[in-house]
Design an enzyme around this catalytic site. Structure first.
Site, PDB file in Angstrom:
ATOM      1  N   LYS A 164      20.277 -40.528  34.706  1.00 31.13           N
ATOM      2  CA  LYS A 164      21.653 -40.042  34.543  1.00 31.13           C
ATOM      3  C   LYS A 164      22.089 -39.847  33.082  1.00 31.13           C
ATOM      4  O   LYS A 164      22.917 -38.988  32.811  1.00 31.13           O
ATOM      5  CB  LYS A 164      22.636 -40.994  35.231  1.00 31.13           C
ATOM      6  CG  LYS A 164      22.656 -40.866  36.745  1.00 31.13           C
ATOM      7  CD  LYS A 164      23.749 -41.749  37.321  1.00 31.13           C
ATOM      8  CE  LYS A 164      23.876 -41.571  38.810  1.00 31.13           C
ATOM      9  NZ  LYS A 164      24.992 -42.347  39.365  1.00 31.13           N
TER      10      LYS A 164
ATOM     11  N   ASP B 184      30.880 -38.952  39.987  1.00 29.56           N
ATOM     12  CA  ASP B 184      31.019 -40.321  40.506  1.00 29.56           C
ATOM     13  C   ASP B 184      32.473 -40.802  40.475  1.00 29.56           C
ATOM     14  O   ASP B 184      32.960 -41.386  41.438  1.00 29.56           O
ATOM     15  CB  ASP B 184      30.171 -41.300  39.681  1.00 29.56           C
ATOM     16  CG  ASP B 184      28.719 -41.341  40.132  1.00 29.56           C
ATOM     17  OD1 ASP B 184      28.452 -41.059  41.315  1.00 29.56           O
ATOM     18  OD2 ASP B 184      27.856 -41.661  39.298  1.00 29.56           O
TER      19      ASP B 184
END
Ligand code: ATR
Length: 262
Positions: free
Chosen positions: A72, A109
């Protein structure tokens, strides 16, 4: 599902690969909205990430890819552009490939987390929130909670320095939220959020002591597997409202669809 030359192709890059659930969730979601899009997990070792992304850039029917542990953060150096949200959080979890072959990263997210709370009718605005964990996922939820108008946010983490650094970053960006780092009694909070990995294994200790937390409070655990962690089971037994990690992922699907639309 029939995959043809007209199908939009996406991938989810991960290492290890066996825990990946996002591809199944995406295939189900895009199928349900009648979009001809197919997603496959691909196992990419950290050292190969640059080569894989350079290849994906050349694949004209690839509309984008998801990235998860451990890529990520490292993915950012291989992209052309990232959104302000991804820059703030310091991580990307979805990348779109434009028709011209440009790679743009976003982090969904935080918005997925806040949307999942809203779908469960859990208010964040003006609420007092205790967040446990200050890792990659914790950075996203902390910024999301402040953006959603939390009145107070206390961040607790095993590595106290990381909690302080995150608290300072969130406070600098969202002065209306009172943000701090340190320990606190969970019973005095409206919302308690676990963003640590404690709870993935059955014998893990609880990430936070929730003695006294009951009706009127919400306990959220962003762990996806198991769907109901020991923390959530305990909180539910005490009368608290509980939300697991799956809704956070599910809530990102509509956001992904909008993000990759060309
Ligand atoms: P992710 O991207 O999934 O958030 P991460 O960045 O490695 O993964 O963060 C993991 C989080 O779980 C961190 O808050 C970590 O605490 P540290 O910052 O102190 O490492 C927390 N965590 C992991 N194992 C833990 C343990 N055994 N006890 C307490 N916290 C733990």
């Amino acid at each position: 599902m029939e995959i043809t030359g007209k199908t939009k192709i996406m991938f989810v890059l991960a290492d290890p690969i066996d825990h990946v659930r996002a591809s199944a969730v995406m295939n189900a979601y895009f199928g349900s909205i009648g979009d001809d899009l197919a997603v496959s997990p691909i196992h990419v070792l950290p050292g190969d990430l640059g080569h894989v992304i350079a290849s994906l850039r050349l694949m004209r029917n690839v509309f984008g890819f998801g990235v998860t542990i451990p890529h990520k953060t490292r993915v950012i150096e291989h992209l052309d552009e990232i959104t302000p949200a991804a820059r703030l959080i310091g991580a990307v979890n979805f990348v779109k490939r434009t028709a011209e072959g440009c790679l743009v990263g976003d982090n969904l997210d935080a918005r997925g987390f806040i949307a999942s709370l809203a779908q469960h009718e859990v208010a964040v605005r003006n609420r007092k929130v205790l967040q446990v964990g200050a890792g990659g996922a914790g950075r996203a939820t902390a910024f999301g909670l402040a953006e959603a108008g939390a009145r107070e946010l206390i961040i607790t983490n095993r590595d106290d320095g990381k909690a302080h650094a995150l608290a300072a970053a969130v406070a600098a960006h969202y002065p209306a939220t009172k943000v701090s780092a340190g320990r606190a009694e969970a019973r005095s909070f409206d919302l308690i959020v676990n963003t640590t990995s404690l709870g993935m294994k059955p014998d893990d200790p609880l990430p936070v002591d929730i003695e006294g937390v009951g009706a009127g409070a919400t306990v959220s655990d962003i762990i996806v597997n198991p769907a109901v962690t020991r923390l959530l089971a305990r909180a539910a037994a005490q009368g608290a409202k509980v939300i697991g990690g799956n809704p956070m992922l599910d809530a990102q699907m509509a956001l992904v669809a909008r993000f990759i639309a060309r």
